[in-house]
Scaffold this motif. Structure first.
Motif, PDB file in Angstrom:
ATOM      1  N   GLU A   1       0.828  -1.218   0.000  1.00  0.00           N
ATOM      2  CA  GLU A   1       0.000   0.000   0.000  1.00  0.00           C
ATOM      3  C   GLU A   1       0.858   1.262   0.000  1.00  0.00           C
ATOM      4  OE1 GLU A   1      -3.282   2.358   2.806  1.00  0.00           O
ATOM      5  OE2 GLU A   1      -2.553   0.355   3.399  1.00  0.00           O
ATOM      6  N   PHE A   2       1.931   1.236   0.756  1.00  0.00           N
ATOM      7  CA  PHE A   2       2.664   2.470   0.999  1.00  0.00           C
ATOM      8  C   PHE A   2       3.581   2.867  -0.150  1.00  0.00           C
ATOM      9  CE2 PHE A   2       6.194   4.903   2.932  1.00  0.00           C
ATOM     10  CZ  PHE A   2       5.454   5.967   3.429  1.00  0.00           C
ATOM     11  N   LEU A   3       4.271   1.923  -0.752  1.00  0.00           N
ATOM     12  CA  LEU A   3       5.256   2.284  -1.778  1.00  0.00           C
ATOM     13  C   LEU A   3       4.636   2.987  -2.983  1.00  0.00           C
ATOM     14  CD1 LEU A   3       7.732  -0.743  -1.643  1.00  0.00           C
ATOM     15  CD2 LEU A   3       8.013   1.540  -0.665  1.00  0.00           C
ATOM     16  N   PRO A   4       3.482   2.530  -3.518  1.00  0.00           N
ATOM     17  CA  PRO A   4       2.865   3.306  -4.609  1.00  0.00           C
ATOM     18  C   PRO A   4       2.478   4.720  -4.187  1.00  0.00           C
ATOM     19  CG  PRO A   4       1.992   1.082  -4.564  1.00  0.00           C
ATOM     20  CD  PRO A   4       2.797   1.245  -3.308  1.00  0.00           C
ATOM     21  N   ARG A   5       2.071   4.890  -2.937  1.00  0.00           N
ATOM     22  CA  ARG A   5       1.747   6.228  -2.452  1.00  0.00           C
ATOM     23  C   ARG A   5       3.012   7.081  -2.328  1.00  0.00           C
ATOM     24  NH1 ARG A   5      -2.385   5.692   2.581  1.00  0.00           N
ATOM     25  NH2 ARG A   5      -2.175   7.971   2.433  1.00  0.00           N
ATOM     26  N   LEU A   6       4.119   6.444  -1.963  1.00  0.00           N
ATOM     27  CA  LEU A   6       5.400   7.147  -1.904  1.00  0.00           C
ATOM     28  C   LEU A   6       5.799   7.635  -3.292  1.00  0.00           C
ATOM     29  CD1 LEU A   6       7.935   7.829  -0.103  1.00  0.00           C
ATOM     30  CD2 LEU A   6       8.891   5.662  -0.935  1.00  0.00           C
ATOM     31  N   VAL A   7       5.608   6.784  -4.291  1.00  0.00           N
ATOM     32  CA  VAL A   7       5.914   7.184  -5.669  1.00  0.00           C
ATOM     33  C   VAL A   7       5.052   8.367  -6.078  1.00  0.00           C
ATOM     34  CG1 VAL A   7       5.768   6.462  -8.087  1.00  0.00           C
ATOM     35  CG2 VAL A   7       6.732   4.911  -6.369  1.00  0.00           C
ATOM     36  N   GLN A   8       3.778   8.287  -5.784  1.00  0.00           N
ATOM     37  CA  GLN A   8       2.863   9.376  -6.149  1.00  0.00           C
ATOM     38  C   GLN A   8       3.288  10.696  -5.514  1.00  0.00           C
ATOM     39  OE1 GLN A   8      -1.193   8.632  -5.013  1.00  0.00           O
ATOM     40  NE2 GLN A   8      -2.026  10.217  -6.345  1.00  0.00           N
TER      41      GLN A   8
ATOM     42  N   SER B   1      13.697  -5.969  -2.846  1.00  0.00           N
ATOM     43  CA  SER B   1      12.453  -6.096  -2.086  1.00  0.00           C
ATOM     44  C   SER B   1      11.484  -4.959  -2.348  1.00  0.00           C
ATOM     45  CB  SER B   1      12.770  -6.152  -0.587  1.00  0.00           C
ATOM     46  OG  SER B   1      13.433  -4.953  -0.180  1.00  0.00           O
ATOM     47  N   ALA B   2      11.995  -3.807  -2.831  1.00  0.00           N
ATOM     48  CA  ALA B   2      11.150  -2.624  -3.019  1.00  0.00           C
ATOM     49  C   ALA B   2      10.886  -2.294  -4.473  1.00  0.00           C
ATOM     50  CB  ALA B   2      11.801  -1.423  -2.332  1.00  0.00           C
ATOM     51  N   GLN B   3      11.530  -2.958  -5.382  1.00  0.00           N
ATOM     52  CA  GLN B   3      11.421  -2.567  -6.795  1.00  0.00           C
ATOM     53  C   GLN B   3      10.010  -2.713  -7.335  1.00  0.00           C
ATOM     54  OE1 GLN B   3      14.541  -4.475  -9.100  1.00  0.00           O
ATOM     55  NE2 GLN B   3      16.084  -3.923  -7.570  1.00  0.00           N
ATOM     56  N   GLY B   4       9.311  -3.771  -6.940  1.00  0.00           N
ATOM     57  CA  GLY B   4       7.950  -3.958  -7.427  1.00  0.00           C
ATOM     58  C   GLY B   4       7.018  -2.846  -6.990  1.00  0.00           C
ATOM     59  N   GLY B   5       7.084  -2.451  -5.731  1.00  0.00           N
ATOM     60  CA  GLY B   5       6.212  -1.395  -5.219  1.00  0.00           C
ATOM     61  C   GLY B   5       6.510  -0.033  -5.791  1.00  0.00           C
ATOM     62  N   LEU B   6       7.768   0.150  -6.281  1.00  0.00           N
ATOM     63  CA  LEU B   6       8.168   1.439  -6.847  1.00  0.00           C
ATOM     64  C   LEU B   6       8.151   1.430  -8.377  1.00  0.00           C
ATOM     65  CD1 LEU B   6      11.253   2.119  -4.522  1.00  0.00           C
ATOM     66  CD2 LEU B   6       9.002   3.181  -4.342  1.00  0.00           C
ATOM     67  N   ALA B   7       7.540   0.425  -8.962  1.00  0.00           N
ATOM     68  CA  ALA B   7       7.618   0.229 -10.413  1.00  0.00           C
ATOM     69  C   ALA B   7       7.098   1.414 -11.213  1.00  0.00           C
ATOM     70  CB  ALA B   7       6.862  -1.041 -10.815  1.00  0.00           C
ATOM     71  N   GLY B   8       6.189   2.181 -10.655  1.00  0.00           N
ATOM     72  CA  GLY B   8       5.634   3.312 -11.388  1.00  0.00           C
ATOM     73  C   GLY B   8       6.464   4.575 -11.342  1.00  0.00           C
ATOM     74  N   ALA B   9       7.639   4.520 -10.698  1.00  0.00           N
ATOM     75  CA  ALA B   9       8.460   5.723 -10.542  1.00  0.00           C
ATOM     76  C   ALA B   9       9.075   6.145 -11.870  1.00  0.00           C
ATOM     77  CB  ALA B   9       9.562   5.478  -9.513  1.00  0.00           C
ATOM     78  N   ALA B  10       9.127   7.454 -12.094  1.00  0.00           N
ATOM     79  CA  ALA B  10       9.726   7.983 -13.322  1.00  0.00           C
ATOM     80  C   ALA B  10      11.230   7.767 -13.333  1.00  0.00           C
ATOM     81  CB  ALA B  10       9.406   9.470 -13.460  1.00  0.00           C
ATOM     82  N   SER B  11      11.868   7.810 -12.152  1.00  0.00           N
ATOM     83  CA  SER B  11      13.317   7.629 -12.058  1.00  0.00           C
ATOM     84  C   SER B  11      13.595   6.581 -10.992  1.00  0.00           C
ATOM     85  CB  SER B  11      14.002   8.959 -11.699  1.00  0.00           C
ATOM     86  OG  SER B  11      15.397   8.814 -11.657  1.00  0.00           O
TER      87      SER B  11
ATOM     88  N   GLY C   1      17.344   5.986  -1.165  1.00  0.00           N
ATOM     89  CA  GLY C   1      17.412   4.534  -1.110  1.00  0.00           C
ATOM     90  C   GLY C   1      16.181   3.984  -0.407  1.00  0.00           C
ATOM     91  N   VAL C   2      15.644   2.878  -0.912  1.00  0.00           N
ATOM     92  CA  VAL C   2      14.431   2.290  -0.334  1.00  0.00           C
ATOM     93  C   VAL C   2      14.610   0.780  -0.214  1.00  0.00           C
ATOM     94  CG1 VAL C   2      11.925   2.038  -0.505  1.00  0.00           C
ATOM     95  CG2 VAL C   2      13.033   4.083  -1.452  1.00  0.00           C
TER      96      VAL C   2
END
Length: 416
Positions: free
Chosen positions: A269-276, A289-299, A318-319
């Motif tokens: 839940e949290f990582l996509p909100r962090l990206v947003q 461990s975090a790459q999937g949750g941050l997949a929508g990041a531009a960088s 770093g995450v």
């Protein structure tokens, strides 16, 4: 440039400062603040030269930000000097007074350290911070800034020395090593006959060099990876506010967030909100461990060896996802947690466990790491942030620039 002559002049100035009254020292500080504002145009012109030379030599945006002075920052620096005027002078304060069985009255009295040598990099505000705190505590100082700030520092030191003379205090109370030759740093580090403490302010390399080469006690600090752990009970919306502040308010500061650790139970839940929230502001460096949750990041890039040991000083974060608070603490122990570290949680037992287990100079519960600062701690300006364990830890304000002497008073008492 003859450093021995500088050392002798500093030693004499320190002797005179040690007996200066609080009123005398405060008058000098007030004049410095006034002269900073009166000489604003000249100081900013000198700083503009440094900025232009820095751009031409390829300095990063983070370093240029550290170097930059403008009217607002200069006004803030002058304000910090005036804040120091209002702080209680620790010199002469007596502690632990008691009467011994033999009738002697015994106490400890705070005294100046003497001469403080400070070696620092692209931070012209440090010049004023050091001068103000050293003067308030009766210490003389010998300063050596980086070549990137040469013009700015020369303008600032000129203002300081003119102000000291107007206040009737020796101009040698604050001296600056104008020659950029690196060999002079090595010479300063061996001047234990004249200098009582060395304070480096800069990266890990500078601290290591001072520690390995100095015959004078060195305060180690400034460097350290700042971590924040979001546990499974944290308020996620409010956590995002704190994380954003810790990372992007001033990423070039040593207390800016470097590594974010997220509990596995909230990661999806949290990582996509962090990206947003931070997508247009930071580059994410993610553990597997975090790459999937941050997949929508531009960088976004995968973390490599050494990334979690890097003090970013930039818009890079770093995450990593961890399974528990114990794993978060273990990661921090392995990756240079010594400066400023925080937990975001609604569990009292987790907060206490974190405070007790994390061996950093400053530890926070539900607060940004950006608070590790002398002004924020209401110490006035700071001379450094110490991450060692002896003498001083965290922001070094007035009290940390003093030592003490034992004072015994009696009626012609002899030891039996």
């Amino acid at each position: 440039m003859n450093l021995i002559l500088m050392g002798k002049a500093a030693k004499e100035a320190a002797f005179q400062l040690s007996t200066a009254t609080t009123a005398q020292k405060n008058r000098a500080l007030t004049i410095i603040a006034d002269e900073l504002e009166a000489n604003c145009d000249a100081i900013l012109a000198a700083n503009a030269q440094d900025i232009e030379q820095g751009r031409q030599s390829g300095l990063s945006d983070a370093l240029l930000d550290r170097l930059l002075l403008n009217k607002e920052r200069l006004a803030g620096i002058a304000g910090d000097v005036r804040n120091v005027v209002g702080l209680q002078d620790p010199v002469g304060r007596e502690m632990d007074s008691r009467i011994l069985e033999n009738g002697m009255s015994l106490s400890r009295r705070r005294v100046p350290l003497g001469v403080v040598g400070v070696i620092y990099e692209a931070r012209p505000n440090v010049t004023i911070d050091i001068a103000a705190l050293c003067l308030k505590t009766g210490n003389a100082s010998i300063l050596r800034g980086g070549k990137e700030t040469f013009n700015s520092n020369m303008a600032l030191v000129k203002v300081i020395q003119v102000s000291l003379e107007k206040a009737g205090l020796p101009a040698a109370s604050v001296q600056y090593i104008e020659n950029p030759e690196r060999a002079l740093v090595g010479e300063l580090l061996k001047m234990d006959q004249y200098v009582d403490m060395i304070i480096p302010r800069g990266g890990a390399g500078l601290h290591k060099m001072c520690q390995e080469n100095s015959t004078i006690p060195v305060i180690i600090g400034g460097f350290g990876i700042s971590h924040m752990f979001v546990d499974d009970t944290a308020d996620l919306s409010r956590s995002l506010d704190v994380i954003e502040n810790a990372k992007v308010q001033r990423p070039s500061a040593c207390n800016a967030l470097d590594t974010l650790l997220v509990h596995a139970q909230i990661a999806d839940e949290f990582l996509p909100r962090l990206v947003q929230r931070l997508n247009d502001k930071v580059t994410f460096v993610a553990d597997a461990s975090a790459q999937g949750g941050l997949a929508g990041a531009a960088s976004l890039r995968a973390a490599q060896d050494g990334d979690f040991d890097t003090e970013w000083l930039s818009y890079t974060l770093g995450v990593k996802v961890v399974e528990s608070i114990d794993q978060a603490i273990e990661h921090m122990r392995d990756h240079h947690a010594s400066h400023s570290d925080a937990i975001l949680t609604n569990r009292l037992d987790h907060a206490e466990q974190f405070i007790n287990a994390v061996d950093s100079a400053a530890v926070y519960v539900n607060a940004s790491t950006r608070f590790t600062d002398g002004a924020q701690f209401e110490l006035g300006a700071e001379v450094a942030v110490s991450t060692q364990k002896l003498h001083a830890r965290g922001p070094m304000g007035l009290e940390e620039l003093t030592s003490y002497k034992w004072v015994g008073r009696a009626d012609y008492l002899s030891r039996s």
